[in-house]
Design an enzyme around this catalytic site. Structure first.
Site, PDB file in Angstrom:
ATOM      1  N   PRO A 106      -0.456  -4.690   0.330  1.00 15.09           N
ATOM      2  CA  PRO A 106      -1.141  -3.139  -0.960  1.00 15.09           C
ATOM      3  C   PRO A 106      -0.206  -2.379  -0.620  1.00 15.09           C
ATOM      4  CG  PRO A 106      -2.946  -5.199  -1.670  1.00 15.09           C
ATOM      5  CD  PRO A 106      -1.755  -5.099   0.640  1.00 15.09           C
ATOM      6  N   CYS A 107      -0.699  -1.753   0.124  1.00 19.33           N
ATOM      7  CA  CYS A 107      -1.122  -0.220   1.471  1.00 19.33           C
ATOM      8  C   CYS A 107       0.430   0.358   1.519  1.00 19.33           C
ATOM      9  CB  CYS A 107      -1.363  -0.056   2.389  1.00 19.33           C
ATOM     10  SG  CYS A 107      -3.295  -0.053   1.893  1.00 19.33           S
TER      11      CYS A 107
END
Length: 441
Positions: free
Chosen positions: A43-44
């Site tokens: 997700p980063c």
């Protein structure tokens, strides 16, 4: 005896736990249920896919085939767990609802965006930026619609990173933060002041404004706050996340004081043979000893590893976290480890602090850039409690400081740490050493 392990969630923690169990107990049946089409995802990386500098397909560290064929994990994609009972889960899959039994259960179902109750959230062009599917949806919208004005609601890590993603593409970006400054929960004011100065050069930064509603006819057109209104062809809502604890509550798993699932050092919950790992689980702070919820990717991976190890019979403890983190806005990096001054004072420490500016190289060597460091020290013991950094080349300083905090370094220990020096890499007095000298011992 062969056991069945059911893992809810195929993100970092879930796949780490699954892989660890299969490594130690290859004969066991390990089932992972992931609601999306993404596993071991990052997700980063969402802001960087939106910016166009990363490929969406590479947000999966490993493709599903690696887990299925090489590791022997029974991986179910687009499989949403809708009910949990003692010894059984019910799952909604593409071909209907099914039930599966378990001997061990792991909650690794992460966290969801905290969406504010404002009008207009359902308009086309309004997005959250939490998981890889969000990146795909945002990129698709950019490709199909004319987007010149972007409004970011929220000035935390995701808000700052998404602001860079759009500003880097030449969009007119407005960032709205309800607090008096950005990243106020994570950093002290001296540190965020440096970042805000750079942000104001590149976008319209609006602090101390409350978003009232989002307006538009067929799609989003503007954002209204208590201080004005802003054109918006696209809106990103980045107002925080909350742990997904609803399923855990169904079998009376204890929810901790942070609102995430309570776990011990083995990642066990309050219910026998039930574990939790990743963004859904709380842990303890390595300095204060208090229960904390700090949803970060490295933490989630390690929690999953620990949970999988203990399920398979290999005793290992998760010690806790410092909350070490870094991000950037164009050329200005920002990071922290341990406690800020505000956090330390809230915990009752008698502290002293120092805020210094230094160079990343000797003055005579080309390429030197400014770096600012803030240190927080316990007056009673001289123990280092936290370090914040902003500017250039902060990662090595933050990571070094994290190791120092875990080891319980005093300012004297920091000062005499034998750090490497050569003009192409650092000044003879490394900024961390200067910080210790100014903090005194």
């Amino acid at each position: 005896m062969k056991k069945t392990v059911v893992i809810i969630g195929g993100g970092a923690a879930g796949m780490s736990a699954a892989s660890r169990v299969k490594r130690l107990k290859p004969e066991w049946d390990v089932k992972v249920f992931e609601a999306t089409e993404w596993v071991s995802h990052a997700p980063c990386g969402v802001p960087y896919v939106v910016e166009g500098i990363a490929e969406k397909e590479k947000l999966m560290h490993y493709p599903p085939e690696v887990f299925i064929k090489k590791r022997g994990i029974d991986l179910h994609m687009r499989a949403e767990v809708i009910e949990v009972e003692q010894g059984k889960v019910r799952v909604r899959e593409p071909d209907g609802e099914k039930s599966y039994e378990w001997d061990y259960l792991v909650f690794a179902n992460g966290a969801s965006p905290r969406v504010p109750p404002i009008e207009g959230m359902d308009l086309p062009g309004v997005f959250t930026a939490d998981l890889p599917p969000d990146a795909v949806a945002i990129r698709g919208y950019l490709e199909k619609n004319p987007v010149e004005n972007v409004v970011i609601i929220g000035g935390g890590y995701i808000g700052v990173e998404m602001a860079e993603a759009f500003a880097a593409q030449g969009k007119n970006v407005t960032l709205i933060e309800r607090n008096e400054r950005i990243m106020a929960k994570a950093f002290d004011k001296e540190v965020t002041d440096v970042l805000e100065e750079e942000m104001r050069k590149r976008l319209n930064l609006r602090t101390q404004e409350i978003t009232l509603r989002i307006e538009g006819r067929e799609r989003v057109e503007k954002v209204i706050t208590d201080a004005g209104e802003y054109k918006a062809d696209l809106v990103i809502v980045a107002t925080g996340i909350r742990p997904n604890v609803e399923l855990a509550k169904e079998i009376s798993v204890r929810i901790g004081e942070t609102g995430a699932i309570w776990t011990n050092e083995r990642m066990e919950t309050s219910v026998e043979n039930v574990y939790a790992a990743g963004d859904v689980a709380e842990t303890r702070h390595l300095i204060t000893g208090r229960r904390v919820w700090i949803p970060l990717a490295p933490v989630g991976n390690k929690m999953g590893y620990v949970a999988g190890s203990n399920i398979a019979g290999k005793e290992i403890h998760f010690p806790g976290v410092l909350g070490t983190s870094v991000t950037k806005f164009f050329d200005v990096e920002i990071g922290k480890t341990g406690l800020t001054e505000a956090e330390a004072m809230k915990e009752g420490y008698d502290v002293r602090t120092a805020f210094i500016k230094a160079g990343t190289r000797p003055h005579y060597y080309p390429g030197s850039r400014p770096i600012w460091l803030k240190g927080v020290v316990d007056n009673e013991t001289n123990r280092l409690l936290g370090v914040q950094a902003v500017g250039a080349e902060i990662l090595s300083r933050i990571d070094t400081a994290a190791a120092m905090l875990i080891a319980g370094f005093t300012t004297k220990d920091v000062f005499f740490t034998d750090l490497a020096y050569a003009p192409p890499f650092a000044p003879v007095w490394d900024p961390l050493i200067v910080l210790a000298r100014v903090l005194k011992f």
